[in-house]
Design a protein around this motif. Sequence first.
Motif, PDB file in Angstrom:
ATOM      1  N   GLN A   1       4.809  -7.406  28.530  1.00 17.05           N
ATOM      2  CA  GLN A   1       5.352  -8.272  29.583  1.00 17.05           C
ATOM      3  C   GLN A   1       4.733  -9.666  29.602  1.00 17.05           C
ATOM      4  O   GLN A   1       4.990 -10.443  30.525  1.00 17.05           O
ATOM      5  CB  GLN A   1       5.144  -7.616  30.958  1.00 17.05           C
ATOM      6  CG  GLN A   1       3.687  -7.316  31.276  1.00 17.05           C
ATOM      7  CD  GLN A   1       3.515  -6.547  32.585  1.00 17.05           C
ATOM      8  OE1 GLN A   1       4.413  -5.829  33.017  1.00 17.05           O
ATOM      9  NE2 GLN A   1       2.370  -6.720  33.224  1.00 17.05           N
ATOM     10  N   GLY A   2       3.962 -10.014  28.588  1.00 17.41           N
ATOM     11  CA  GLY A   2       3.304 -11.320  28.569  1.00 17.41           C
ATOM     12  C   GLY A   2       3.837 -12.253  27.494  1.00 17.41           C
ATOM     13  O   GLY A   2       5.013 -12.205  27.116  1.00 17.41           O
ATOM     14  N   THR A   3       2.945 -13.090  26.949  1.00 14.27           N
ATOM     15  CA  THR A   3       3.349 -14.123  25.983  1.00 14.27           C
ATOM     16  C   THR A   3       3.744 -13.559  24.622  1.00 14.27           C
ATOM     17  O   THR A   3       4.314 -14.271  23.806  1.00 14.27           O
ATOM     18  CB  THR A   3       2.194 -15.128  25.778  1.00 14.27           C
ATOM     19  OG1 THR A   3       1.032 -14.421  25.321  1.00 14.27           O
ATOM     20  CG2 THR A   3       1.874 -15.858  27.073  1.00 14.27           C
ATOM     21  N   GLY A   4       3.445 -12.278  24.378  1.00 15.14           N
ATOM     22  CA  GLY A   4       3.753 -11.684  23.074  1.00 15.14           C
ATOM     23  C   GLY A   4       4.976 -10.800  23.069  1.00 15.14           C
ATOM     24  O   GLY A   4       5.124  -9.944  22.188  1.00 15.14           O
ATOM     25  N   LYS A   5       5.884 -10.988  24.027  1.00 10.99           N
ATOM     26  CA  LYS A   5       7.055 -10.112  24.144  1.00 10.99           C
ATOM     27  C   LYS A   5       7.876 -10.038  22.857  1.00 10.99           C
ATOM     28  O   LYS A   5       8.433  -8.989  22.521  1.00 10.99           O
ATOM     29  CB  LYS A   5       7.958 -10.592  25.281  1.00 10.99           C
ATOM     30  CG  LYS A   5       7.468 -10.260  26.671  1.00 10.99           C
ATOM     31  CD  LYS A   5       8.462 -10.757  27.706  1.00 10.99           C
ATOM     32  CE  LYS A   5       7.994 -10.450  29.120  1.00 10.99           C
ATOM     33  NZ  LYS A   5       8.963 -10.958  30.132  1.00 10.99           N
ATOM     34  N   LYS A   6       7.952 -11.143  22.126  1.00 15.70           N
ATOM     35  CA  LYS A   6       8.804 -11.180  20.938  1.00 15.70           C
ATOM     36  C   LYS A   6       8.199 -10.403  19.764  1.00 15.70           C
ATOM     37  O   LYS A   6       8.811 -10.305  18.698  1.00 15.70           O
ATOM     38  CB  LYS A   6       9.080 -12.625  20.539  1.00 15.70           C
ATOM     39  CG  LYS A   6       9.939 -13.352  21.567  1.00 15.70           C
ATOM     40  CD  LYS A   6      10.310 -14.754  21.093  1.00 15.70           C
ATOM     41  CE  LYS A   6      11.164 -15.456  22.152  1.00 15.70           C
ATOM     42  NZ  LYS A   6      12.456 -14.771  22.388  1.00 15.70           N
ATOM     43  N   ALA A   7       7.006  -9.840  19.962  1.00 14.31           N
ATOM     44  CA  ALA A   7       6.394  -8.999  18.926  1.00 14.31           C
ATOM     45  C   ALA A   7       6.684  -7.523  19.154  1.00 14.31           C
ATOM     46  O   ALA A   7       6.201  -6.668  18.405  1.00 14.31           O
ATOM     47  CB  ALA A   7       4.886  -9.224  18.885  1.00 14.31           C
ATOM     48  N   GLN A   8       7.459  -7.214  20.169  1.00 21.12           N
ATOM     49  CA  GLN A   8       7.774  -5.815  20.458  1.00 21.12           C
ATOM     50  C   GLN A   8       8.541  -5.176  19.300  1.00 21.12           C
ATOM     51  O   GLN A   8       9.385  -5.810  18.673  1.00 21.12           O
ATOM     52  CB  GLN A   8       8.602  -5.706  21.744  1.00 21.12           C
ATOM     53  CG  GLN A   8       7.852  -6.088  22.999  1.00 21.12           C
ATOM     54  CD  GLN A   8       8.724  -6.048  24.241  1.00 21.12           C
ATOM     55  OE1 GLN A   8       9.890  -5.648  24.189  1.00 21.12           O
ATOM     56  NE2 GLN A   8       8.169  -6.463  25.379  1.00 21.12           N
ATOM     57  N   VAL A   9       8.230  -3.901  19.040  1.00 20.89           N
ATOM     58  CA  VAL A   9       8.911  -3.128  17.997  1.00 20.89           C
ATOM     59  C   VAL A   9       9.400  -1.835  18.632  1.00 20.89           C
ATOM     60  O   VAL A   9       8.605  -1.061  19.171  1.00 20.89           O
ATOM     61  CB  VAL A   9       7.971  -2.816  16.810  1.00 20.89           C
ATOM     62  CG1 VAL A   9       8.700  -1.990  15.755  1.00 20.89           C
ATOM     63  CG2 VAL A   9       7.433  -4.110  16.203  1.00 20.89           C
ATOM     64  N   LYS A  10      10.690  -1.603  18.546  1.00 19.72           N
ATOM     65  CA  LYS A  10      11.265  -0.420  19.168  1.00 19.72           C
ATOM     66  C   LYS A  10      10.658   0.850  18.583  1.00 19.72           C
ATOM     67  O   LYS A  10      10.616   1.039  17.377  1.00 19.72           O
ATOM     68  CB  LYS A  10      12.783  -0.416  18.959  1.00 19.72           C
ATOM     69  CG  LYS A  10      13.492   0.701  19.708  1.00 19.72           C
ATOM     70  CD  LYS A  10      14.995   0.622  19.537  1.00 19.72           C
ATOM     71  CE  LYS A  10      15.694   1.733  20.303  1.00 19.72           C
ATOM     72  NZ  LYS A  10      17.175   1.674  20.151  1.00 19.72           N
TER      73      LYS A  10
END
Length: 573
Positions: free
Chosen positions: A457-466
């Motif tokens: 939920q922070g600045t690294g959201k775009k690093a999420q991997v399903k």
Amino acid sequence: MSQRKIYVPQGFQSAKWQETKSLRQTLDRARSRLLVVCCTLILAFIVIVGRLVDVSLLRRAGHGNFAHKGSLRGTHFRADIIDRNGDLLATSLKTSSLYANARVVLDPTDAADKLVEVLPELNRKDVLHRLKSGKGFVWLARHLTPQKQAEIICLGIPGIYFQQDERRVYPHGELFSHVLGYTNIDNQGLSGIERKFNDQLLATGRPIQLSLDTRAQHVLRDELLAGIEKFNAQGGAGLIMNVKTGEIIAMVSLPDFDPNQVGKMGAQAVAFFNKITLGTYEMGSSLKILNTALYLESGVGSVFTKFDVSMPLRIGRFKVPDFHHIGYPITVAEVFTESSNIGSGKMAMQMGSTLQRAFFKKIGFFSTPTLEIPELGAPLYPKKWTDATTITAAYGYGISVSPLQLVTSVGGVINKGIMQKPTLLKMHPSKVRPGSRIVSEETSEIMRKLMYMVVAQGTGKKAQVKGYEVGGKTGTANTLEGRSYKKGSNMTSMVCAFPMRDPQYIVLIMVDRPQAIKGTYGFNAAGWNAAPIAGKVMSRVAPLLQVAPSMNQNTPDDDPFMIPASAPQHREH
């Protein structure tokens, strides 16, 4: 036996006797002269034969040995280098190299013309100069193909010979360039693994097995290249390491080079620079992982300790602001997830300079790291550690370390507090080193949760991997130009790990001066470029490394791995 005498009657001096005596003297003189001539001819023949033997056999053999020693060091072939799965990364091929004995080349001009016709890459003037040098040994061309060798043999040029040689070949081209390094024309290692293990590769004949995985290396390079192109960056770098063993699984620095074509690189020196091990950088907010871990480890406060971040910190005539203004007190957990420079600086001041310096020394930030390549950069830090240094180091400025050092120390924080030394050599499970403790297991667990929150939920959201529990921290640092920082010119990074409940691998992505594009709404911070690249790398690498997806399907609101924004009532300070 007495000499036989001829009796001549006294007074007998006829003309016939005088003629006979004169003829005998003439024959004696002729016989003597003939003997001298024969001896001279025999001596001349011996000299000529000796010279031919010297030129054709002895000198040729002598120069052949010289060339052999120069190129092969005896008869040993340079050993192979393979990856952790046995895939070939570097090998040697038998070749033939062309040389001449200029003393026995009959027509240098004609010979030069014929050789240049077969080998057009040669410079005729240079070849002619060598053939006229009068030297017993001159190189003409190295590492010829069998076809070219056959064509030269058909020319039938006296004084032209071939020497068995060896050429280093890198089947994957640029892919492993900064790790493997390269050799010179005589097969001597000049950089990377080739240089570090030069003597071993020449002496033992046994292949060296690295910890690298060719599949992961391909993924990392592919995604970095795509990201650099997308964000119009100047370059980039990436690293994947096993936090349990310290084995480096992939290492890429861009731009890179083809070790098969080093001689054609010219002035492109930047391509030889390994950003991961040789470069040192102010890593920005990525260092907040270490600052927060130290704060929790020191016992000065907890994740629920609050700091007022409504006003910028003052350092002399300078102010330390936050990228996003927060007008109210926030907890340590929020300082980390919101990446507050003000809160991080206040945490560092509360701990004190002495504790911070001791921790940085413990994790190796004051010494050159160790690794099995010679290209290693020493960290840069001020000799006088002032309060200003304590504050700026808390959020990644004022101290420059290599990306390798950052990954090693963060790996220790998330690996139950045990830091492993990085290695490029494959390790047998029974030989894994014990490592060194840098924080407690309790602190390590909290840091894993905080890093998970940054991605959730922070600045690294775009690093999420399903399907995978990913945790990490973004870092954005302005680059120096002269003695001042250039606004808008950033070195961005994302350091992350998976799976966060029991991390196996840590991934670092760096992007050198990315540009804001339409899709980033004018921003060029790490969360917009390094983070999505890291996410793509992990989504492709995790299955290759046999990391099973998580069964956790919780949302951030009901995820037990999340730390609440404020402490439960009974834990209030």
